[in-house]
Design a protein around this motif. Structure first.
Motif, mmCIF file in Angstrom:
data_model
loop_
_atom_site.group_PDB
_atom_site.id
_atom_site.type_symbol
_atom_site.label_atom_id
_atom_site.label_comp_id
_atom_site.label_asym_id
_atom_site.label_seq_id
_atom_site.Cartn_x
_atom_site.Cartn_y
_atom_site.Cartn_z
ATOM 1 N N GLY A 142 0.779 -1.362 0.076
ATOM 2 C CA GLY A 142 -0.101 -0.167 0.202
ATOM 3 C C GLY A 142 0.856 1.213 -0.069
ATOM 4 N N LYS B 180 2.478 2.821 -3.149
ATOM 5 C CA LYS B 180 1.635 3.377 -4.007
ATOM 6 C C LYS B 180 1.889 5.059 -3.532
ATOM 7 N N ASP C 94 0.031 -1.137 -9.849
ATOM 8 C CA ASP C 94 -0.145 -2.294 -9.008
ATOM 9 C C ASP C 94 0.547 -3.365 -9.397
ATOM 10 N N SER D 221 -1.004 -3.539 1.786
ATOM 11 C CA SER D 221 -2.213 -3.341 1.338
ATOM 12 C C SER D 221 -3.516 -3.846 1.804
ATOM 13 N N ASP E 133 -5.531 -0.505 1.284
ATOM 14 C CA ASP E 133 -6.188 -0.442 0.100
ATOM 15 C C ASP E 133 -7.713 -0.443 0.430
ATOM 16 N N SER E 134 -8.330 -0.702 1.422
ATOM 17 C CA SER E 134 -9.884 -0.696 1.727
ATOM 18 C C SER E 134 -10.313 0.410 2.570
#
Length: 406
Positions: free
Chosen positions: A72, A75, A91, A125, A129-130
């Motif tokens: 994560g 990024k 990704d 991640s 990510d969520s």
């Protein structure tokens, strides 16, 4: 073994958030700690080796290390003490880098021994990510002071030199702090370790865990090491010295450590080998009598940990043959796909596409092809190879390769 004493004696500690309380925590039994690694490249380099050895000692002392992959945070990009924003990866590139970096970790740590100290491979991640942006700002962002964030050297240095610092990068320290909170929740992790340039980010995590759960957690940072020119170690003539043999051959890797400056040998023996300290000191006694042997020992020990003992033997064989960094005909390791199997003839033809099948068969049957020093004289025979294995192949008298099976 006492982890706190070992890392103090061997020179791993640059700073610790609360030494007395951390020692008490470690004395309770198996303790969990982590170090995070962003997947900005397909391998770690020797600049990461201090912290890898720190995790290795942590596990040897009966504790549980977590290697946290920054699926994560990669990024976003860590701005710590950088003059410019890192290039952002997509990704697919991040996922590919993570898979390759995992093979490096497994040379240092045991993930599958069935013990309480088994290492854990995590990826941020899975929780970053969520994240719901508004919920994250409300529940986590309220614990951070912008005034304090601006005071950290990693941010202040960029602003003082009037270099751009994006809002994306500015959020990195919050995400790293949140990693500590998640690992505390999921695994009872109470210690984050990292380079001294990560101190501000780690302290943010300590504060966040305390504010959210009222629990004290800890930080240990390691010194950033430099070469004789004052550059961070990990570069050789501007070129990274990678831990993955597919990117820096074992010969080049060994030679890098063999060329360690005289005044760094004792420090590097303590940090990068598992030799007893008394042996490190004996090899580097003040009269310099054994300094040349000390450098070779350093190169042997570090290469054995990172590439394996067979790699060290191969390097010694090459040196016995008079090979040096200038006349070795390979740089980075070659990679060959295993598929359904590799015959000696196929292996030779992939390494020597310039040679005809007839010439290669004659070389093979004449005993001119060796793998890890063993002669293979049947063109159709298939050596026992496994994915992830690194072998050393010689064809004839002058051609030698380090080959990774993928």
């Amino acid at each position: 073994m006492d982890f706190a004493n070992i890392i103090e004696e061997r020179g791993f500690v640059h700073a610790c958030s609360n030494t007395i309380e951390l020692r008490k925590e470690l004395e309770k039994g198996c303790t969990t700690a982590y170090i995070g690694y962003d997947a900005t490249a397909s391998s770690l380099h020797v600049g990461h080796l201090v912290n890898l050895m720190l995790l290795r000692w942590f596990q040897k002392c009966g504790h549980r290390p977590i290697t946290l992959m920054g699926g994560g945070t990669t990024k976003v990009g860590d701005p710590s003490f950088r003059n410019a924003e890192r290039p952002l990866l997509d990704d697919a590139a991040i996922a590919a880098n993570i898979e390759k970096i995992k093979t490096v970790f497994r040379r240092f740590l045991d993930y599958d021994a069935g013990l309480g100290s088994d290492a854990i491979m995590a990826n941020n991640s899975f929780w970053l990510d969520s994240l719901n942006y508004l919920g994250f700002l409300r529940d986590i962002g309220k614990h951070f002071s912008v005034n304090r964030m601006l005071s950290f050297d990693s941010v202040k240095d960029r602003l003082d030199t009037q270099k751009s610092l994006s809002f994306l990068e500015f959020n990195y320290m919050i995400l790293q702090a949140y990693d500590f909170l998640e690992l505390f929740r999921q695994h009872g992790c109470v210690l984050q370790m990292g380079g001294s340039d990560q101190w501000g980010n780690i302290v943010n995590g300590i504060d966040l865990v305390r504010r959210v759960h009222g629990q004290e957690v800890f930080a240990v940072t390691t010194p950033l090491l430099t070469d004789a020119a004052g550059n961070k170690i990990g570069k050789s003539n501007g070129k990274a010295v990678w831990l993955n043999p597919a990117q820096t051959s074992s010969f080049e890797f060994w030679q890098y450590w063999r060329n360690t400056p005289d005044d760094k040998v004792l420090q590097f023996l303590k940090l990068f080998t598992e030799l007893p300290i008394r042996d490190c000191e004996a090899l580097t006694r003040k009269d310099g009598k054994y300094l040349n042997a000390a450098k070779k020992t350093l190169a042997d020990e570090v290469t054995a940990i990172c590439h394996g003992h067979i790699a060290v033997k191969h390097v010694h064989d090459l040196r016995m043959d008079g090979v040096n960094a200038e006349n070795l005909n390979v740089g980075a390791t070659q990679t060959i796909r295993l598929g359904e199997g590799i015959s000696i003839l196929r292996l030779a033809s992939e390494l020597r596409p310039d040679a005809s099948g007839k010439v290669l068969r004659r070389l093979i049957t004449g005993g001119g092809v060796r793998i890890d020093g063993k002669i293979f004289d049947e063109p159709a025979s298939e050596p026992p190879l496994e994915i992830g294995q690194t072998i050393f192949v010689s064809i004839g008298k002058q051609s030698r390769w380090s080959v990774e099976i993928v």
